[in-house]
Design an enzyme around this catalytic site. Structure first.
Site, short mmCIF file in Angstrom:
data_model
loop_
_atom_site.label_atom_id
_atom_site.label_comp_id
_atom_site.label_asym_id
_atom_site.label_seq_id
_atom_site.Cartn_x
_atom_site.Cartn_y
_atom_site.Cartn_z
N ARG A 153 0.86 -1.19 0.00
CA ARG A 153 0.00 0.00 0.00
C ARG A 153 0.89 1.23 0.00
O ARG A 153 1.54 1.56 0.99
CB ARG A 153 -0.93 -0.01 1.23
N ALA A 166 -10.66 -7.63 -1.13
CA ALA A 166 -11.51 -6.44 -1.16
C ALA A 166 -11.35 -5.74 -2.48
O ALA A 166 -10.37 -5.96 -3.21
CB ALA A 166 -11.15 -5.50 0.00
N GLU A 217 -14.14 -10.18 -6.65
CA GLU A 217 -12.89 -9.87 -5.97
C GLU A 217 -12.27 -11.11 -5.32
O GLU A 217 -11.04 -11.28 -5.34
CB GLU A 217 -13.13 -8.78 -4.91
N GLU A 248 -8.62 -11.95 -6.72
CA GLU A 248 -7.50 -11.75 -5.81
C GLU A 248 -6.97 -13.04 -5.21
O GLU A 248 -5.79 -13.14 -4.90
CB GLU A 248 -7.90 -10.78 -4.69
N GLU A 252 -1.28 -6.14 -7.23
CA GLU A 252 -1.89 -7.46 -7.11
C GLU A 252 -1.07 -8.58 -7.74
O GLU A 252 -1.42 -9.74 -7.62
CB GLU A 252 -3.29 -7.44 -7.73
#
Length: 210
Positions: free
Chosen positions: A75, A87, A104, A108, A157
């Site tokens: 992040r 998320a 998602e 993910e 990701e």
């Protein structure tokens, strides 16, 4: 002290005299509102900055061994690698929250779930943003082989390690300050609380957003 029964949020909107948009980005827009605010000395006009956000969903996926699926993701805004739950943004017009959550979880983590419930709804930072999040509980999971998916993970990701964390261990990581992501914190603690009732009493996956 005034007794309140029930403890429940409700809609209310104070008058906005004017608004200016100061920033309009790819995900969020920042708006300054001049709000007519009631007070003991009469109405007062004050400014409030508001970050307009499309909303998000998150998923607490729990397997048949009471382990929570967690992902580690970079992040940039906080300069950290954070352990999170799957998320994503509600950025597809007209897509129901449950459909976004299913997408998602698959994109993910490469998992599908046959059982879905609404775990909790929250505003992430209501003092400055209208971002609303619905966190789902997903169970009865199936790992989807790579041959059955048709998307490519890119950017943050592209390298997200996955771990199955026993629910008590996930709770301990939240309370010890080792897990900082707000959706992971709320989701894990809510799942732990609901687990005590064998996940009974949860709202349906398509429960209305109030």
């Amino acid at each position: 002290m005034t007794a309140v029964d029930p403890v429940r949020d409700y809609p209310e909107a104070w008058p906005v005299e004017k608004s200016d948009v100061g920033f309009d980005g790819a995900v969020v827009r920042v708006r300054t509102d001049w709000v007519r605010m009631p007070g003991s000395d009469g109405d007062e006009l004050v400014t409030r900055e508001r970050v307009e956000h499309p909303g998000s969903v998150a998923v607490v996926a729990v397997d048949d061994r009471d382990r929570v699926l967690m992902l580690r993701q970079y992040r940039h805004a906080v300069g950290r690698q954070l352990w999170e739950i799957p998320a994503g943004l509600r950025d597809k017009a007209g897509e129901p929250p449950l459909a976004t959550a299913r997408r998602e979880l698959l994109e993910e983590a490469s998992y599908e779930a046959r059982r879905w419930d609404t775990l909790v709804d929250l505003y992430t930072t209501p003092g400055s943003s209208n971002e609303r999040v619905r966190i789902f509980l997903a169970r009865d999971l199936r790992e989807v082989p790579a041959s059955e998916v048709d998307f490519e993970r890119v950017h943050e990701e592209a390298d997200m390690p996955l771990a199955w964390v026993p629910l008590p261990q996930a709770v301990a990581a939240v309370l010890s300050g080792d897990v900082h992501n707000a959706l992971a914190q709320v989701g894990v603690l809510a799942a732990s609380a609901a687990h005590g009732d064998a996940f009974g009493g949860l709202r349906s996956a398509d429960a209305p957003e109030e």
